[in-house]
Design a protein around this motif. Structure first.
Motif, PDB file in Angstrom:
ATOM      1  N   ASN A  46       0.872  -1.179   0.000  1.00  0.00           N
ATOM      2  CA  ASN A  46       0.000   0.000   0.000  1.00  0.00           C
ATOM      3  C   ASN A  46       0.909   1.229   0.000  1.00  0.00           C
ATOM      4  O   ASN A  46       1.542   1.528   1.001  1.00  0.00           O
ATOM      5  CB  ASN A  46      -0.883  -0.049   1.263  1.00  0.00           C
ATOM      6  N   LYS A  73       0.076   4.258  -0.231  1.00  0.00           N
ATOM      7  CA  LYS A  73      -0.551   5.424   0.422  1.00  0.00           C
ATOM      8  C   LYS A  73      -0.357   6.687  -0.422  1.00  0.00           C
ATOM      9  O   LYS A  73      -0.361   6.615  -1.649  1.00  0.00           O
ATOM     10  CB  LYS A  73      -0.010   5.587   1.849  1.00  0.00           C
ATOM     11  N   HIS A  94      -9.498   0.894   5.075  1.00  0.00           N
ATOM     12  CA  HIS A  94      -8.195   1.055   5.722  1.00  0.00           C
ATOM     13  C   HIS A  94      -8.347   1.957   6.939  1.00  0.00           C
ATOM     14  O   HIS A  94      -9.147   2.894   6.931  1.00  0.00           O
ATOM     15  CB  HIS A  94      -7.185   1.654   4.730  1.00  0.00           C
ATOM     16  N   GLU A 102      -5.452  -5.395  10.492  1.00  0.00           N
ATOM     17  CA  GLU A 102      -4.416  -4.399  10.738  1.00  0.00           C
ATOM     18  C   GLU A 102      -4.700  -3.682  12.055  1.00  0.00           C
ATOM     19  O   GLU A 102      -5.500  -2.745  12.097  1.00  0.00           O
ATOM     20  CB  GLU A 102      -4.406  -3.356   9.607  1.00  0.00           C
ATOM     21  N   ALA A 128      -0.491  -0.726  15.348  1.00  0.00           N
ATOM     22  CA  ALA A 128       0.727  -1.279  14.735  1.00  0.00           C
ATOM     23  C   ALA A 128       1.042  -0.639  13.389  1.00  0.00           C
ATOM     24  O   ALA A 128       2.082  -0.918  12.795  1.00  0.00           O
ATOM     25  CB  ALA A 128       0.573  -2.796  14.567  1.00  0.00           C
ATOM     26  N   ILE A 129       0.142   0.217  12.898  1.00  0.00           N
ATOM     27  CA  ILE A 129       0.337   0.772  11.556  1.00  0.00           C
ATOM     28  C   ILE A 129       1.266   1.974  11.593  1.00  0.00           C
ATOM     29  O   ILE A 129       0.986   2.965  12.268  1.00  0.00           O
ATOM     30  CB  ILE A 129      -1.013   1.167  10.921  1.00  0.00           C
ATOM     31  N   GLY A 130       2.374   1.845  10.891  1.00  0.00           N
ATOM     32  CA  GLY A 130       3.314   2.952  10.766  1.00  0.00           C
ATOM     33  C   GLY A 130       4.016   3.312  12.065  1.00  0.00           C
ATOM     34  O   GLY A 130       4.673   4.339  12.170  1.00  0.00           O
ATOM     35  N   GLY A 132       0.593  -4.041   9.471  1.00  0.00           N
ATOM     36  CA  GLY A 132       0.998  -3.217  10.619  1.00  0.00           C
ATOM     37  C   GLY A 132       2.476  -3.430  10.874  1.00  0.00           C
ATOM     38  O   GLY A 132       2.866  -4.405  11.512  1.00  0.00           O
ATOM     39  N   SER A 133       3.304  -2.518  10.299  1.00  0.00           N
ATOM     40  CA  SER A 133       4.749  -2.581  10.488  1.00  0.00           C
ATOM     41  C   SER A 133       5.378  -3.912  10.068  1.00  0.00           C
ATOM     42  O   SER A 133       6.338  -4.377  10.678  1.00  0.00           O
ATOM     43  CB  SER A 133       5.121  -2.239  11.940  1.00  0.00           C
ATOM     44  N   VAL A 134       4.829  -4.504   9.025  1.00  0.00           N
ATOM     45  CA  VAL A 134       5.489  -5.692   8.463  1.00  0.00           C
ATOM     46  C   VAL A 134       6.758  -5.208   7.755  1.00  0.00           C
ATOM     47  O   VAL A 134       6.747  -4.192   7.056  1.00  0.00           O
ATOM     48  CB  VAL A 134       4.583  -6.414   7.443  1.00  0.00           C
ATOM     49  N   LEU A 151      -0.135  -7.035   4.321  1.00  0.00           N
ATOM     50  CA  LEU A 151      -0.429  -5.735   3.725  1.00  0.00           C
ATOM     51  C   LEU A 151       0.633  -4.792   4.286  1.00  0.00           C
ATOM     52  O   LEU A 151       0.710  -4.574   5.495  1.00  0.00           O
ATOM     53  CB  LEU A 151      -1.850  -5.291   4.088  1.00  0.00           C
ATOM     54  N   VAL A 152       1.452  -4.284   3.382  1.00  0.00           N
ATOM     55  CA  VAL A 152       2.672  -3.598   3.798  1.00  0.00           C
ATOM     56  C   VAL A 152       2.610  -2.131   3.393  1.00  0.00           C
ATOM     57  O   VAL A 152       2.315  -1.821   2.240  1.00  0.00           O
ATOM     58  CB  VAL A 152       3.901  -4.257   3.102  1.00  0.00           C
ATOM     59  N   GLY A 153       2.895  -1.239   4.324  1.00  0.00           N
ATOM     60  CA  GLY A 153       2.915   0.186   4.013  1.00  0.00           C
ATOM     61  C   GLY A 153       4.336   0.666   3.794  1.00  0.00           C
ATOM     62  O   GLY A 153       4.902   0.553   2.704  1.00  0.00           O
ATOM     63  N   GLY A 154       4.949   1.192   4.851  1.00  0.00           N
ATOM     64  CA  GLY A 154       6.273   1.805   4.749  1.00  0.00           C
ATOM     65  C   GLY A 154       7.304   0.955   4.028  1.00  0.00           C
ATOM     66  O   GLY A 154       8.018   1.453   3.135  1.00  0.00           O
TER      67      GLY A 154
HETATM   68  P1  PGA Z   1       2.801   0.019   7.730  1.00  0.00           P
HETATM   69  O1  PGA Z   1       1.354   0.252   7.068  1.00  0.00           O
HETATM   70  O2  PGA Z   1       3.348  -1.229   7.107  1.00  0.00           O
HETATM   71  O3  PGA Z   1       3.591   1.251   7.370  1.00  0.00           O
HETATM   72  O4  PGA Z   1       2.584  -0.123   9.188  1.00  0.00           O
HETATM   73  C1  PGA Z   1       0.496  -0.816   6.845  1.00  0.00           C
HETATM   74  C2  PGA Z   1      -0.796  -0.337   6.270  1.00  0.00           C
HETATM   75  O5  PGA Z   1      -1.246   0.768   6.602  1.00  0.00           O
HETATM   76  O6  PGA Z   1      -1.430  -1.032   5.459  1.00  0.00           O
END
Ligand code: PGA
Length: 250
Positions: free
Chosen positions: A10, A12, A95, A167, A171-173, A212-214, A232-235
């Motif tokens: 993701n 973002k 999300h 998520e 834990a997200i970001g 969440g911070s994977v 599901l990976v963000g950063g």
């Molecule tokens: P993150 O985001 O990996 O940066 O924690 C995950 C997400 O928001 O899907």
């Protein structure tokens, strides 16, 4: 039942068109093992360019949201048909940033899920508890409500029509990942809820992702859990080296 792992990035509100294309090309060059599925969700402006960049690689392109209508007076929204036109096949919905920054509620998210399915996009329905909800031991209650309301009236013909992503908002970001046990416990719970909603083959075949911070360091342990079917990976999805390492989890 064998569930094909799905690693989703993701992006973002990051990347210009040129940056998105470059990132997509770099991920392709690193290669994708064929026993897993990969999706990237760039910003809308870069979607067509990214679809072109990943063509032939097997990487799927997803959206970060979608409206339920094909067209009309919906300022600021994007239609499923427009997304498909740009090469999109999946849509991340509900999300936590949509829920908590932009005030999207379960009713609205449910309309988006129905709209995505109606036009043949695979919804990736995100659910997750906030820190205060976890501390108040309300995690299961919150997740059940989000899942039931998000999937209200949604019937499925097969398990590949929908993906669920757990998520935890805390834990997200944040760099804080749920422990393996916390994640596995929730995934088992979510699977049991899905069994109440759908017939056995579908409920067993649906993929439940963890998000969440994977990152490249924790992905192997997370993916080692029986009930975690992807991430599901963000950063960590914004760097081709780390995302490719995540894709190549062991
Ligand atoms: P993150 O985001 O990996 O940066 O924690 C995950 C997400 O928001 O899907």
């Amino acid at each position: 039942m064998q569930r094909k792992p799905l690693i989703a990035g993701n992006w973002k509100m990051h990347t210009t068109i040129a940056e998105a294309e470059k990132l997509a090309r770099a991920i392709c060059e690193n290669g994708i093992p064929n026993d897993r599925e990969v999706m990237v969700a760039p910003p809308f402006t870069a979607m067509k360019a990214v679809s072109g960049a990943v063509a032939g690689s097997g990487i799927l392109v997803g959206a970060q949201n979608v409206c339920w209508e094909e067209k009309g007076a919906f300022t600021g929204e994007i239609s499923p048909v427009m997304l498909q036109d740009a090469g999109c096949v999946m849509a991340i919905l509900g999300h936590s940033e949509r829920r908590h920054i932009f005030g999207e509620n379960d009713t609205l998210i449910n309309k988006r899920v129905a709209g995505a399915l109606k036009f043949g996009l695979v919804p990736v329905l995100c659910i997750g508890e906030k820190l205060e909800e976890r501390e108040a031991e309300r995690t299961f209650q919150v997740l059940e409500e989000q899942l039931r309301k998000g999937l209200e009236g949604i019937s499925l013909k097969s398990a590949d029509e929908l993906v669920v992503a757990y998520e935890p908002v805390w834990a997200i970001g944040t760099g804080k990942t749920a422990t393996i046990d916390q994640a596995q416990e929730v995934h088992v719970f979510v699977r049991s809820l899905l069994r109440n909603l759908y017939e056995k083959n579908i409920a067993t075949g649906l993929r439940i992702l963890y998000g969440g911070s994977v990152n490249s360091k924790n992905v192997d342990d997370l993916m080692g859990q029986e009930d975690i079917d992807g991430a599901l990976v963000g950063g960590a999805a914004l760097d081709s080296t780390s995302f490719s390492r995540i894709i190549n989890f062991k």
